[in-house]
Design a protein around this motif. Structure first.
Motif, short mmCIF file in Angstrom:
data_model
loop_
_atom_site.label_atom_id
_atom_site.label_comp_id
_atom_site.label_asym_id
_atom_site.label_seq_id
_atom_site.Cartn_x
_atom_site.Cartn_y
_atom_site.Cartn_z
N UNK A 227 1.03 -1.25 -0.02
CA UNK A 227 -0.04 -0.04 -0.11
C UNK A 227 0.87 1.36 0.13
N UNK A 228 0.27 2.39 -0.01
CA UNK A 228 0.61 3.62 0.07
C UNK A 228 -0.29 4.51 1.02
N UNK A 229 0.68 5.56 1.95
CA UNK A 229 -0.08 6.00 3.10
C UNK A 229 -1.47 6.58 2.73
N UNK A 230 -1.57 7.18 1.34
CA UNK A 230 -2.91 7.95 0.94
C UNK A 230 -3.91 7.01 0.67
N UNK A 231 -3.57 5.67 0.63
CA UNK A 231 -4.74 4.80 0.26
C UNK A 231 -5.77 4.73 1.38
N UNK A 232 -5.18 5.10 2.50
CA UNK A 232 -6.39 5.11 3.79
C UNK A 232 -7.47 6.04 3.60
N UNK A 233 -6.86 7.40 3.25
CA UNK A 233 -7.86 8.63 3.12
C UNK A 233 -8.78 8.26 1.92
N UNK A 234 -8.43 7.88 0.95
CA UNK A 234 -8.98 7.66 -0.16
C UNK A 234 -9.99 6.54 -0.11
N UNK A 235 -9.55 5.53 0.49
CA UNK A 235 -10.53 4.22 0.68
C UNK A 235 -11.58 4.83 1.92
N UNK A 236 -11.14 5.47 2.96
CA UNK A 236 -12.25 5.86 3.83
C UNK A 236 -13.16 6.92 3.04
N UNK A 237 -12.96 7.69 2.06
CA UNK A 237 -13.80 8.28 1.52
C UNK A 237 -14.80 7.27 0.63
N UNK A 238 -14.24 6.55 -0.10
CA UNK A 238 -15.06 5.53 -0.94
C UNK A 238 -15.91 4.51 -0.01
N UNK A 239 -15.52 4.14 1.25
CA UNK A 239 -16.47 3.22 1.97
C UNK A 239 -17.27 4.10 2.64
N UNK A 240 -17.12 5.51 2.76
CA UNK A 240 -18.06 6.44 3.30
C UNK A 240 -19.02 6.97 2.42
N UNK A 241 -19.07 6.69 1.14
CA UNK A 241 -19.98 7.07 -0.12
C UNK A 241 -19.84 8.58 -0.13
N UNK B 206 -18.33 20.25 4.32
CA UNK B 206 -17.14 19.95 3.80
C UNK B 206 -16.04 19.37 4.76
N UNK B 207 -15.88 18.05 4.18
CA UNK B 207 -14.67 17.17 5.07
C UNK B 207 -13.54 17.54 4.64
N UNK B 208 -12.74 17.80 5.56
CA UNK B 208 -11.25 18.26 5.33
C UNK B 208 -10.45 17.16 6.16
N UNK B 209 -9.57 16.30 5.23
CA UNK B 209 -8.72 15.32 6.04
C UNK B 209 -7.21 15.33 5.45
N UNK B 210 -6.59 14.72 6.37
CA UNK B 210 -5.05 14.77 5.92
C UNK B 210 -4.77 13.35 5.19
N UNK B 211 -3.77 13.49 4.64
CA UNK B 211 -3.51 12.14 3.52
C UNK B 211 -2.32 11.46 4.19
N UNK B 212 -1.89 11.58 5.37
CA UNK B 212 -0.77 11.13 5.82
C UNK B 212 -0.99 10.30 7.13
N UNK B 213 -2.42 9.87 7.48
CA UNK B 213 -2.55 9.22 8.76
C UNK B 213 -3.11 7.73 8.32
N UNK B 214 -2.73 6.86 9.44
CA UNK B 214 -3.21 5.40 9.15
C UNK B 214 -4.41 4.88 10.24
N UNK B 215 -5.60 4.64 9.27
CA UNK B 215 -6.75 4.57 10.15
C UNK B 215 -7.92 4.13 9.16
N UNK B 216 -8.67 3.48 9.91
CA UNK B 216 -10.32 3.27 9.12
C UNK B 216 -11.14 4.02 9.82
N UNK B 217 -11.98 5.02 9.33
CA UNK B 217 -13.05 5.60 9.78
C UNK B 217 -14.08 5.92 8.90
N UNK B 218 -15.24 5.67 9.57
CA UNK B 218 -16.66 5.81 8.73
C UNK B 218 -17.03 7.47 8.87
N UNK B 219 -16.70 8.09 7.96
CA UNK B 219 -16.95 9.67 7.75
C UNK B 219 -18.67 9.88 7.90
#
Length: 386
Positions: free
Chosen positions: A37-51, A122-135
């Protein structure tokens, strides 16, 4: 075009100086993590999974690899016709080139993007954190409390609190105090770098209509303290899952080491909440008859002729004969020679460690050693002497 309920703005332009040579040629969100993976995968995946179907990614430092990697967002199913992923680097105006000078300034320079979709929030997030979150759960809390801004918060160890924006909240979850990276933290309740703003409120503060806001470069040092001073409604949203800021070499190493325990492995947390990636295809792992892997994460494309203990190896790593790797993170494409010892270390992308070399800290220091490109260590006796 109908007004959107919300959009996401992903801050991905930082230099990542504390990661040293890991970010010498790439932006921090593009740094490999956890094998494939790359670090940004978490931010983008959280966005996808949060619709969330509309995502702006703000880039600046060394953006080429990051831009190529994200592409049109297809790997995260964010290539929507009415929205999708938009890369937002700095741009030149009639008078000057507008570099991003802080988190809030970066959002302000992309007001045109926000106004185009006219979201309620507007959701504002950093792209350099490791976590799973339902926005989406956070958005519901934000709307229910009628907050002007909701900030995701997590408890961090007291010894690390000075690295974060730290706050106090009352019994109703309202934020009463906030200080960015304090020398003497007032609590260990830290900002996750996850904000949900009412659009009109955010734009009013970014545009400086309130005299208390200027300068408006950063959320933590400028916008949030000004909103507290103005008695706006700032609500905390408590996050209980795994979360790690990988802004230092040690925290990056620790987050990778956390993958080696079921209790702290972020990928095993909420297994239905997938983390997606745009990684390339590699041949299967090859393990030689004299090689061994113990309590480790070893990715595709690796060739293992030595011994791997309690370590994370990313794609395409080669480990030579009689070599021992312990408690280390080896990034993609690295080649470790024969009869070498790697211990408590991070080895950068495409780095070559020659035969009979030792990379480890002294027993007294017990620090994490980082080896980037063009860094060398002295020759030592064969590994069999250890």
């Amino acid at each position: 075009m109908a007004r959107k309920k919300w959009i996401a703005m992903v801050l991905a332009g930082g230099k990542g100086n504390r990661l040293k040579t890991l970010t010498q040629t790439i932006a921090k969100p593009a740094v490999p993590f956890g094998g494939k993976y790359r670090i940004i995968d978490f931010a983008l995946s959280n966005c996808r999974n949060s619709h969330i179907d509309t995502v702006g990614v703000l880039t600046q430092y060394q953006p080429h690899v990051l831009h190529t990697y994200i592409g049109n967002g297809q790997k995260w199913q964010l290539n929507q016709h009415d929205g999708g992923v938009t890369l937002l680097p700095p741009f030149e105006t009639r008078n000057r080139v507008q570099w991003y000078e802080g988190t809030a300034a970066a959002i302000y320079q992309n007001v045109h993007f926000i106004q185009h979709y006219d979201p309620e929030h507007i959701l504002i997030i950093s792209a350099d954190h490791i976590y799973k979150m339902d926005y989406e759960k956070m958005l519901k809390h934000h709307i229910l409390t009628d907050a002007d801004v909701t900030i995701g918060v997590v408890k961090v160890p007291w010894e690390e609190a000075s690295r974060f924006g730290i706050m106090n909240v009352n019994k109703n979850g309202k934020i009463t105090e906030f200080e960015e990276k304090p020398t003497r933290p007032l609590s260990n309740l830290a900002s996750m770098g996850v904000y949900i703003f009412k659009k009109e409120v955010l734009l009013n503060y970014l545009e400086g209509s309130n005299d208390n806001v200027l300068p408006r470069n950063d959320f933590g040092t400028d916008i949030i303290p000004a909103m507290i001073k103005d008695s706006m409604v700032l609500q905390a949203y408590h996050f209980e899952g795994y979360w790690k800021d990988v802004g230092t070499v040690e925290s990056f190493w620790r987050a990778n080491m956390d993958l080696l325990s079921e209790k702290t492995n972020v990928f095993m947390e909420y297994p239905d909440w997938m983390i997606y990636t745009a990684s390339t295809q590699h041949p299967p792992l090859f393990l030689d008859s004299k090689g061994a892997i113990m309590k480790s994460l070893v990715s595709e494309g690796c060739r293992i002729y030595g011994i791997i203990k309690n370590s994370v190896l990313c794609t395409g790593v080669k480990v030579g004969k009689n070599t021992v790797i312990r408690n280390s993170v080896i990034l993609p494409g690295a080649e470790i020679g024969n009869n070498a010892l790697i211990q408590n270390a991070v080895i950068g992308c495409n780095v070559t460690i020659k035969d009979r070399m030792i990379v480890k800290s002294s027993d007294q220091l017990n620090e994490i050693i980082l080896v980037g490109q063009n860094e060398e260590f002295k020759m030592e006796p064969a590994i069999s002497t250890y």
